[in-house]
Enzyme design. Structure first.
Site, PDB file in Angstrom:
ATOM      1  N   ARG A   1     -10.190 -11.646   2.358  1.00 28.48           N
ATOM      2  CA  ARG A   1     -11.026 -12.736   1.835  1.00 28.48           C
ATOM      3  C   ARG A   1     -10.298 -14.077   1.931  1.00 28.48           C
ATOM      4  O   ARG A   1     -10.929 -15.123   2.019  1.00 28.48           O
ATOM      5  CB  ARG A   1     -11.460 -12.399   0.403  1.00 28.48           C
TER       6      ARG A   1
ATOM      7  N   LYS B   1       0.837  -1.200   0.000  1.00 29.96           N
ATOM      8  CA  LYS B   1       0.000   0.000   0.000  1.00 29.96           C
ATOM      9  C   LYS B   1       0.873   1.251   0.000  1.00 29.96           C
ATOM     10  O   LYS B   1       2.009   1.208   0.463  1.00 29.96           O
ATOM     11  CB  LYS B   1      -0.871   0.019   1.274  1.00 29.96           C
TER      12      LYS B   1
END
Ligand code: BES
Ligand code: MN
Ligand code: ZN
Length: 506
Positions: free
Chosen positions: A339, A265
């Site tokens: 996920r 990020k």
């Protein structure tokens, strides 16, 4: 803060010696001849007090009123939402004063409901919460004691008790979500679960790397392999229902820090990725509240906890891993790690033969774009479950909004190299993430709450919100209501741990 529910009518509230008296004034106030009513009517007549929710008028050493400070607050139509707004405004004033003890007078509201009292207490607690764990000289909040003054206890006592339990849950969730990643590791989160396991009807179990490997949780392991910080898989059980009664399973995303991994990020605001375990914190908080209220139902809490870090052992874009379900996953973006840990927890959940499974996750930036910080994203293919969760959101003022799950959204998850890819394109990112999870939830009623926008606040007020503990608690209590609350067993018997059998549900 110390809360107390007290019977004090308007006249008595005037003679209550306290540092501050907060008075909620509704539209259409039916005034009496006590000093408080006289003051409020005068202020309204003169135009100095508006009754729009949150409008304030403060007074000091007022004749006929013993309290040092009086804060009159407009409460509009006295809906729960307006009461929350009014209390927030008044608490902001008190925060800048020296008041240590205060009385919140709800006696001017007609036909006071338990939910209104709950909204007031939760708002007070929310406003007075301060984080201090990692400060060298913690500044204690000045306000220590708050009495809620009502005309009679009976009609609202249950709402007050529920609020106190809820506040304990919210504060636990806030505390752990706020702690920086080096003070809230997977191991430390497991420690919280172990502490909760000492409470009545709660059991906890913590799995480490070996056990997780043995279970074949290849997706969870893939995320955890990039860091030296050991993973933990936390299993909590609240046993308030009959032994053979199917539990509700709550799964909380427990990424204690999300760097993005190799798909790293940008630096700006990356610190906020310490909040990537808000889902996990909400599960811990909900169990804390269950321990207080002891409702008649069974609940399982699952928390896959690890860091998402880059490094020489980290997963690489294109790597294919095998999940516990047997489905292979091509990891095209290592930043879509939530996920991956959740899919194995969903597969694990099946062993409890659950009546419903709800996962709670700070899953996608796309959900923040879609819904902001007002409502959490709600995804479910089960109408009844979606309906119950939406209703719980409404009743607890912890709102969510139903999002779609059309199969067409899953098209982008197709790949030539595995059964499924972990990302689709940028479009509809919150939905495609949910579509990924849905593949692992085929065997039970399932819902997914994306709390990426609601779990914490950024900017000046940076900090965890404790959401969606209020929603989850109302959802669970509604599941248990057809069998009135389980009677509290005497302490001696509680040690043996089993709850009285629940009766049939509607
Ligand atoms: N934890 C983040 C989601 C997130 C991002 C929550 C910003 C709140 C604010 C999650 O693990 C993530 O990185 N998701 C990616 C998915 C993408 C790679 C498909 C995202 O949202 O950018
Ligand atoms: Mn990520
Ligand atoms: Zn994440």
């Amino acid at each position: 803060m110390d809360f107390e529910l007290k019977t004090l009518n308007r006249a008595l509230v005037c003679s209550e010696k306290t540092d501050a008296l907060i008075v909620l004034v509704p539209e259409g106030l039916a005034a009496g001849d006590d000093a408080l009513s006289v003051l409020a009517t005068l202020a309204i007549k003169s135009g100095d007090l508006e009754l729009k929710p949150g409008k304030l008028l403060s007074a000091y050493r007022t004749p006929g009123i013993e309290a040092t400070r009086v804060v009159l607050v407009g409460a509009g139509d006295a809906s729960e939402k307006n009461v929350r707004t009014a209390v927030n405004a008044a608490m902001a004033v008190l925060k800048t004063s020296n008041a240590q003890r205060a009385v919140l007078c709800l006696g001017l509201l007609t036909n006071l409901q338990p939910e209104t009292v709950r909204a007031a207490v939760v708002a007070c607690a929310d406003a007075s919460y301060t984080y201090s764990t990692t400060k060298s000289k913690p500044v204690a909040a000045k306000l220590q004691k708050l009495a809620i003054a009502v005309d009679s206890l009976d009609p609202v006592q249950a709402g007050f008790d529920k609020a106190i339990a809820l506040v304990k849950g919210i504060e636990l969730a806030k505390e752990w979500a706020n702690r920086p990643a080096n003070h809230a590791t997977p191991t430390l989160l497991a420690g919280v679960a172990k502490e909760l396991g000492k409470l009545r009807r709660i059991k906890s179990e913590v799995l480490g790397h070996k056990e997780v490997e043995k279970l074949g949780m290849g997706a969870f392991l893939a995320v955890a392999q990039g860091t030296a910080e050991p993973l933990r898989f936390i299993v909590l059980r609240y046993e308030g229902g009959a032994k053979d009664e199917a539990p509700v399973v709550l799964i909380g995303k427990g990424i204690t820090f999300d760097t993005g991994g190799i798909s790293i990020k940008p630096a700006a605001e990356m610190d906020e990725m310490k909040f990537d375990m808000c889902g996990a914190a909400s599960v811990l908080g909900t169990f804390r509240a269950l321990a207080e209220l002891q409702p008649a139902l069974n609940v399982v809490g699952l928390i896959p906890a690890c860091e998402n870090m880059p490094g020489d052992k980290a997963i690489k874009p294109g790597d294919v891993v095998t999940s516990m379900s047997g489905q292979t996953i091509e990891i095209l973006n290592t930043d879509a790690e939530g996920r991956l840990v959740l899919c194995d927890a969903l597969t694990y959940a099946a062993r409890f033969k659950p009546r419903a499974v709800v996962d709670i996750a700070t899953l996608t930036g796309a959900c923040v774009v879609a819904l902001g910080g007002v409502r959490s994203g709600l995804f479910s293919s089960n109408e009844a479950l979606a309906e119950s969760l939406a209703r719980a959101g409404d009743s607890s003022l912890d709102l969510c909004w139903r999002m779609p799950l059309d199969d067409d959204y899953a098209d982008g998850l197709k790949t030539n190299f595995a059964d499924v890819a972990n990302v689709a394109g940028r479009a509809g990112g919150a939905v495609t993430a949910a579509k990924f999870l849905q593949r692992f939830a085929a065997d039970f009623a399932w819902a997914h709450l994306d709390i990426a926008g609601t779990g914490w606040k950024s900017g000046q007020a940076k900090g965890a919100t404790g959401r969606p503990v209020p929603l989850l608690l109302d959802f669970l209590l509604a599941q248990a209501t057809s069998v009135s609350m389980a009677p509290a067993a005497p302490k001696a018997r509680a040690a043996k741990g089993r709850a009285p059998a629940a009766k049939t549900r509607a």
